[in-house]
Motif scaffolding. Sequence first.
Motif, short mmCIF file in Angstrom:
data_model
loop_
_atom_site.label_atom_id
_atom_site.label_comp_id
_atom_site.label_asym_id
_atom_site.label_seq_id
_atom_site.Cartn_x
_atom_site.Cartn_y
_atom_site.Cartn_z
N GLU A 142 -3.91 -2.89 13.17
CA GLU A 142 -4.75 -3.46 11.90
C GLU A 142 -3.82 -3.59 10.69
O GLU A 142 -3.91 -3.50 9.52
CB GLU A 142 -5.90 -2.53 11.54
CG GLU A 142 -5.33 -0.84 11.38
CD GLU A 142 -6.18 0.12 10.79
OE1 GLU A 142 -6.06 0.61 9.92
OE2 GLU A 142 -7.25 -0.02 11.69
N LYS B 20 -2.45 -9.11 -1.46
CA LYS B 20 -3.89 -8.69 -1.60
C LYS B 20 -3.98 -7.26 -1.41
O LYS B 20 -5.17 -6.75 -1.24
CB LYS B 20 -4.83 -9.33 -0.95
CG LYS B 20 -4.99 -10.95 -1.11
CD LYS B 20 -5.89 -11.67 -0.37
CE LYS B 20 -5.87 -13.04 -0.84
NZ LYS B 20 -7.06 -13.80 -0.49
N ARG B 21 -3.22 -6.47 -1.60
CA ARG B 21 -3.14 -5.04 -1.22
C ARG B 21 -3.27 -4.18 -2.54
O ARG B 21 -3.01 -4.61 -3.55
CB ARG B 21 -1.87 -4.58 -0.50
CG ARG B 21 -2.06 -5.32 0.96
CD ARG B 21 -0.85 -5.05 1.73
NE ARG B 21 -0.90 -5.54 3.21
CZ ARG B 21 -0.46 -5.09 4.21
NH1 ARG B 21 0.63 -4.31 3.95
NH2 ARG B 21 -0.63 -5.66 5.40
N GLN B 22 -3.32 -2.94 -2.42
CA GLN B 22 -3.78 -2.04 -3.64
C GLN B 22 -2.83 -2.06 -4.78
O GLN B 22 -2.93 -2.50 -5.90
CB GLN B 22 -3.78 -0.34 -3.04
CG GLN B 22 -4.28 0.33 -4.28
CD GLN B 22 -4.28 1.94 -3.72
OE1 GLN B 22 -3.99 2.07 -2.55
NE2 GLN B 22 -4.56 2.65 -4.59
N ASN C 6 0.83 -1.09 0.12
CA ASN C 6 -0.16 -0.11 -0.12
C ASN C 6 0.86 1.33 0.09
O ASN C 6 0.45 2.26 0.13
CB ASN C 6 -0.93 0.05 1.13
CG ASN C 6 -2.24 -0.81 0.98
OD1 ASN C 6 -2.60 -1.26 -0.13
ND2 ASN C 6 -2.45 -1.38 2.55
N TYR D 289 -1.87 -6.05 9.34
CA TYR D 289 -2.00 -7.09 8.36
C TYR D 289 -3.33 -7.29 8.09
O TYR D 289 -3.47 -8.77 8.02
CB TYR D 289 -1.15 -8.06 8.70
CG TYR D 289 0.51 -7.79 8.79
CD1 TYR D 289 1.37 -7.80 7.49
CD2 TYR D 289 0.96 -7.32 9.94
CE1 TYR D 289 2.51 -7.22 7.47
CE2 TYR D 289 2.43 -6.93 9.81
CZ TYR D 289 3.10 -6.91 8.52
OH TYR D 289 4.33 -6.47 8.37
N ALA D 290 -4.40 -6.53 8.49
CA ALA D 290 -5.76 -6.95 8.17
C ALA D 290 -5.92 -7.39 6.76
O ALA D 290 -6.59 -8.29 6.43
CB ALA D 290 -6.72 -5.65 8.58
N THR D 291 -5.19 -6.65 6.05
CA THR D 291 -5.28 -6.98 4.20
C THR D 291 -3.97 -7.90 4.22
O THR D 291 -3.05 -7.06 4.25
CB THR D 291 -5.54 -5.71 3.49
OG1 THR D 291 -6.73 -5.21 3.76
CG2 THR D 291 -5.46 -6.45 2.17
#
Length: 237
Positions: free
Chosen positions: A212, A220-222, A108, A214-216
């Motif tokens: 938060e 699988k990030r932007q 990100n 590594y919540a995503t």
Amino acid sequence: MSENTITFEIDGVEVQGTAGQTIMQAADAAGIYIPRLCAFDGLLPYGSCRVCTVKVNGRFQSACTQPIAADIIVENDTEELLEFRRNLVDMLFVEGNHFCMFCEKSGNCELQALAYRLGITAPKYPYMFPADRNVDASHPAVFIDHNRCILCARCVRASRDLDGKNVFQFVGRGHEKRIAFNSRARLVDTDLDASDKAIDVCPVGAILRKHEGYATPVGKRQYDHAPIGADIEANKH
Ligand code: SF4
Ligand code: FES
């Protein structure tokens, strides 16, 4: 076409903008990506990183601050300018302590994504390894890691202009310049709130919310899905 419409050229493509727009704003609307780090939609232009440098009628200008004008010839995606931007991004990497593989912002992060887009895979300048960059984790909801700060001033502008607070300011000069807080002390002593917009505008992993990271998951990030600027280029017409 309204009387406020201004026609000019970017890399040989005719672009139309509106009087008062910057080159970057008109390019964005036309689906042409000009790389940037300090510029951010909704914040006043700052013109500090120079990553958005273009040539206007043969002269270097920052696209985020330069207004459009009729019939100007803008160069953006040229090897000369790409190399100029690579050098800037390269210097940002070695000036701080950026360890992407251990950073919660990886995937990100605009600095990392820009390096990939520009084809940078390894630094060409020697690392400076600054030793005086601390991490302030005193706030219950937010931490700041000065090792990762690129001095873009997004947090300064967002706190002042969007949150109405002035939590962040700069202190020092040259390579000693760094972000400081309005309390001159720890982050927890400021009036920073977890909902402040200043937290969301940081392009790198310098200001992050706790709990938060590594919540995503990485992968699988932007910018794991599409290169930086792809959202702007999707508007090309
Ligand atoms: S903390 Fe983030 S937003 Fe603030 S100046 Fe540093 S890099 Fe920019
Ligand atoms: S984006 Fe224009 S100077 Fe930083």
